[in-house]
Write a protein that holds these residues in place. Structure first.
Motif, PDB file in Angstrom:
ATOM      1  N   THR A  67      46.410  32.216   8.177  1.00  0.00           N
ATOM      2  CA  THR A  67      47.178  31.075   8.657  1.00  0.00           C
ATOM      3  C   THR A  67      48.145  30.619   7.571  1.00  0.00           C
ATOM      4  O   THR A  67      49.332  30.376   7.824  1.00  0.00           O
ATOM      5  N   LEU A  68      47.624  30.524   6.358  1.00  0.00           N
ATOM      6  CA  LEU A  68      48.441  29.989   5.282  1.00  0.00           C
ATOM      7  C   LEU A  68      49.418  31.036   4.764  1.00  0.00           C
ATOM      8  O   LEU A  68      50.497  30.698   4.261  1.00  0.00           O
ATOM      9  N   LEU A  69      49.062  32.301   4.924  1.00  0.00           N
ATOM     10  CA  LEU A  69      49.975  33.371   4.505  1.00  0.00           C
ATOM     11  C   LEU A  69      51.269  33.301   5.308  1.00  0.00           C
ATOM     12  O   LEU A  69      52.373  33.379   4.764  1.00  0.00           O
ATOM     13  N   MET A  70      51.138  33.108   6.618  1.00  0.00           N
ATOM     14  CA  MET A  70      52.334  33.030   7.464  1.00  0.00           C
ATOM     15  C   MET A  70      53.182  31.830   7.035  1.00  0.00           C
ATOM     16  O   MET A  70      54.394  31.909   6.909  1.00  0.00           O
ATOM     17  N   SER A  71      52.520  30.680   6.742  1.00  0.00           N
ATOM     18  CA  SER A  71      53.271  29.493   6.333  1.00  0.00           C
ATOM     19  C   SER A  71      54.000  29.750   5.016  1.00  0.00           C
ATOM     20  O   SER A  71      55.170  29.392   4.856  1.00  0.00           O
ATOM     21  N   LEU A  72      53.300  30.403   4.080  1.00  0.00           N
ATOM     22  CA  LEU A  72      53.911  30.688   2.777  1.00  0.00           C
ATOM     23  C   LEU A  72      55.149  31.577   2.940  1.00  0.00           C
ATOM     24  O   LEU A  72      56.186  31.341   2.328  1.00  0.00           O
ATOM     25  N   GLU A  73      55.014  32.588   3.793  1.00  0.00           N
ATOM     26  CA  GLU A  73      56.154  33.499   4.005  1.00  0.00           C
ATOM     27  C   GLU A  73      57.382  32.726   4.488  1.00  0.00           C
ATOM     28  O   GLU A  73      58.501  32.975   4.051  1.00  0.00           O
ATOM     29  N   ILE A  74      57.143  31.790   5.399  1.00  0.00           N
ATOM     30  CA  ILE A  74      58.262  31.039   5.970  1.00  0.00           C
ATOM     31  C   ILE A  74      58.878  30.096   4.928  1.00  0.00           C
ATOM     32  O   ILE A  74      60.103  30.017   4.780  1.00  0.00           O
ATOM     33  N   THR A 110      41.136  24.072   3.666  1.00  0.00           N
ATOM     34  CA  THR A 110      41.871  25.063   2.854  1.00  0.00           C
ATOM     35  C   THR A 110      43.332  24.645   2.715  1.00  0.00           C
ATOM     36  O   THR A 110      43.980  24.949   1.729  1.00  0.00           O
ATOM     37  N   LEU A 111      43.811  23.909   3.719  1.00  0.00           N
ATOM     38  CA  LEU A 111      45.217  23.498   3.728  1.00  0.00           C
ATOM     39  C   LEU A 111      45.552  22.564   2.563  1.00  0.00           C
ATOM     40  O   LEU A 111      46.584  22.714   1.909  1.00  0.00           O
ATOM     41  N   SER A 112      44.642  21.616   2.283  1.00  0.00           N
ATOM     42  CA  SER A 112      44.989  20.656   1.233  1.00  0.00           C
ATOM     43  C   SER A 112      45.054  21.366  -0.128  1.00  0.00           C
ATOM     44  O   SER A 112      45.906  21.072  -0.949  1.00  0.00           O
ATOM     45  N   LYS A 113      44.172  22.357  -0.336  1.00  0.00           N
ATOM     46  CA  LYS A 113      44.231  23.121  -1.589  1.00  0.00           C
ATOM     47  C   LYS A 113      45.533  23.929  -1.649  1.00  0.00           C
ATOM     48  O   LYS A 113      46.196  24.026  -2.677  1.00  0.00           O
ATOM     49  N   ARG A 119      52.593  22.882  -4.713  1.00  0.00           N
ATOM     50  CA  ARG A 119      53.319  21.875  -5.509  1.00  0.00           C
ATOM     51  C   ARG A 119      53.279  22.231  -6.993  1.00  0.00           C
ATOM     52  O   ARG A 119      54.257  22.078  -7.710  1.00  0.00           O
ATOM     53  N   ILE A 120      52.125  22.788  -7.445  1.00  0.00           N
ATOM     54  CA  ILE A 120      51.998  23.131  -8.870  1.00  0.00           C
ATOM     55  C   ILE A 120      52.851  24.365  -9.172  1.00  0.00           C
ATOM     56  O   ILE A 120      53.605  24.412 -10.131  1.00  0.00           O
ATOM     57  N   LYS A 121      52.750  25.376  -8.263  1.00  0.00           N
ATOM     58  CA  LYS A 121      53.426  26.653  -8.512  1.00  0.00           C
ATOM     59  C   LYS A 121      54.945  26.510  -8.394  1.00  0.00           C
ATOM     60  O   LYS A 121      55.705  27.007  -9.213  1.00  0.00           O
ATOM     61  N   GLU A 122      55.388  25.858  -7.369  1.00  0.00           N
ATOM     62  CA  GLU A 122      56.828  25.758  -7.090  1.00  0.00           C
ATOM     63  C   GLU A 122      57.192  24.318  -6.751  1.00  0.00           C
ATOM     64  O   GLU A 122      57.394  23.980  -5.574  1.00  0.00           O
ATOM     65  N   PRO A 123      57.298  23.456  -7.757  1.00  0.00           N
ATOM     66  CA  PRO A 123      57.564  22.042  -7.451  1.00  0.00           C
ATOM     67  C   PRO A 123      58.862  21.843  -6.676  1.00  0.00           C
ATOM     68  O   PRO A 123      59.015  20.827  -5.992  1.00  0.00           O
ATOM     69  N   SER A 124      59.776  22.815  -6.764  1.00  0.00           N
ATOM     70  CA  SER A 124      61.068  22.604  -6.100  1.00  0.00           C
ATOM     71  C   SER A 124      61.117  23.180  -4.672  1.00  0.00           C
ATOM     72  O   SER A 124      62.156  23.188  -4.034  1.00  0.00           O
ATOM     73  N   PHE A 125      59.985  23.691  -4.170  1.00  0.00           N
ATOM     74  CA  PHE A 125      59.960  24.197  -2.786  1.00  0.00           C
ATOM     75  C   PHE A 125      60.344  23.088  -1.805  1.00  0.00           C
ATOM     76  O   PHE A 125      60.126  21.905  -2.098  1.00  0.00           O
TER      77      PHE A 125
END
Ligand SMILES: C[S@@+](CC[C@H](N)C(=O)[O-])C[C@H]1O[C@@H](n2cnc3c(N)ncnc32)[C@H](O)[C@@H]1O
Length: 363
Positions: A67-74, A110-113, A119-125
């Protein structure tokens, strides 16, 4: 019987959970990444004033890493276009849809993590908001013209209900080479109704020029009896038939159990999209994946354990609901693993996935 209340994958994060047994489906998500990137690029490329809020829906999201992989890709695709360009980073809202029985607790935990790591990895996303959207994708889920992109992976083969007229499929649990032609028609007619309903609802919800990337279990050719689309269910039926002949299961129980999904061909999809008339087909193709793809290291022999658990995490809730026998369940999957291992040692064992990309025509 409507499946809204009984259909769900194994929840939680335990050994037999979907979250821990969905590598096979994950490969399908990774396969459609270039299509998703293209869809997002088109959203900007063809648009003088691109949306300041982009709404994405993941239909049949289940819970777990996929679920989160698809969100990350987008999110990455949108960031990739906007970063350093003339475009202002949009706000993104992602609607996570599944049936009400889905394990939303595990999903939201899992979503909140995931959000924190992002936010930590890419604060400018881009700023991203997640919403749960429980309900059947065979019904309206979203407001009119409110969605830019729909993802639906490994879900659309599930029907809205068990087809009527499967009485002749005694001893089978899906279409096999001994299934009567009535059984084929029952399954196909239900798929046709469901897929058309899905298209009608999405055509209202998706904006002009918005897109859908769909991946689902299917078959490569026009032969509904083809082995790849149901061999794993045939092996499961063999196990249940053995338990019946040993007196562990009642005859009526087995004869009334059928899997409520359908594996269409690419031309089934094309025909129904054309009949609906609201979408253009940008892409459709089929892919063959070996059952071995269900493990991290496909070169190590695991005696069918991972593929057994892949199927188990998907069908166990249906079996439990129907047979209502916790003890038999362990026995079913122990024997099923052996059948899978024997079959994999003897022949080529694959599943077929279909991938389609559809674009909403201008309204
Ligand atoms: C195999 S999982 C796929 C999960 C995830 N998309 C992936 O690719 O790993 C299929 C999901 O589709 C959901 N599903 C089936 N029919 C549905 C329907 N009518 N409406 C919403 N979700 C549905 C199931 O509950 C299940 O969680």
């Amino acid at each position: 019987m409507s499946l809204g209340k009984v259909l769900h994958m194994n929840g939680g994060v335990g050994e037999t959970s979907y979250a821990n047994n969905s590598l096979f489906q994950q490969k399908g998500i990774l396969r459609t990444k270039p299509l998703k990137e293209k869809v997002i690029t088109d959203l900007y490329g063809n648009n003088q004033s691109p949306p300041t809020i982009i709404s994405i829906a993941d239909l049949g999201c289940s819970c777990g890493p996929n679920t989160l992989l698809m969100s990350l890709e987008i999110i990455e695709a949108i960031d990739g276009i906007c970063r350093g360009s003339k475009y202002k980073s949009p706000e993104i809202q992602i609607f996570l849809n599944d049936l009400p029985g889905n394990d939303y607790n595990t999903l939201f935990q899992t979503l909140s993590k995931f959000q924190e790591n992002l936010r930590i990895k890419e604060p400018s996303f881009p700023v991203c908001f997640f919403n749960g959207a429980p309900g059947s994708f065979y019904e309206r889920l979203f407001a009119t013209e409110s969605i830019h992109f729909v993802n639906c992976s490994s879900s659309l083969h599930w029907l809205s209900r068990l087809p009527e007229g499967l009485e002749d499929n005694r001893g089978n649990i899906y279409i096999t080479n001994t299934s009567h032609t009535n059984v084929l028609s029952s399954y196909y007619n239900q798929f046709q109704r469901d897929f058309s309903t899905f298209l009608q609802h999405r055509s209202v919800e998706i904006v002009s020029g918005g897109s859908m990337v769909l991946s689902l279990m299917g078959r490569k050719n026009e032969d509904p009896y083809c082995k790849e689309s149901g061999l794993h269910f045939k092996l499961l039926a063999d196990v249940i038939n053995d338990l019946l002949s040993e007196g562990h299961i009642e005859e009526d129980k087995l004869y009334s159990f059928n899997i409520p999904l359908y594996t269409p061909s690419p031309s089934d999809i094309e025909k129904l999209v054309e009949e609906d008339g609201c979408f253009t087909i940008e892409y459709v193709d089929s892919f063959e994946d070996d059952w071995n793809e269900s493990r991290k290291d496909s070169s190590v022999n695991d005696d069918g354990f991972n593929f057994m658990n892949t199927v188990r995490s998907v069908v166990e809730p249906l079996l439990l609901e129907h047979f209502n026998e916790g003890v038999i369940i362990e026995e079913i999957f122990k024997r099923y693993q052996k059948r899978i291992a024997d079959c994999m040692a003897k022949e080529k064992t694959t599943l077929i996935s279909l991938v389609a990309c559809l674009k909403r025509k201008t309204k």
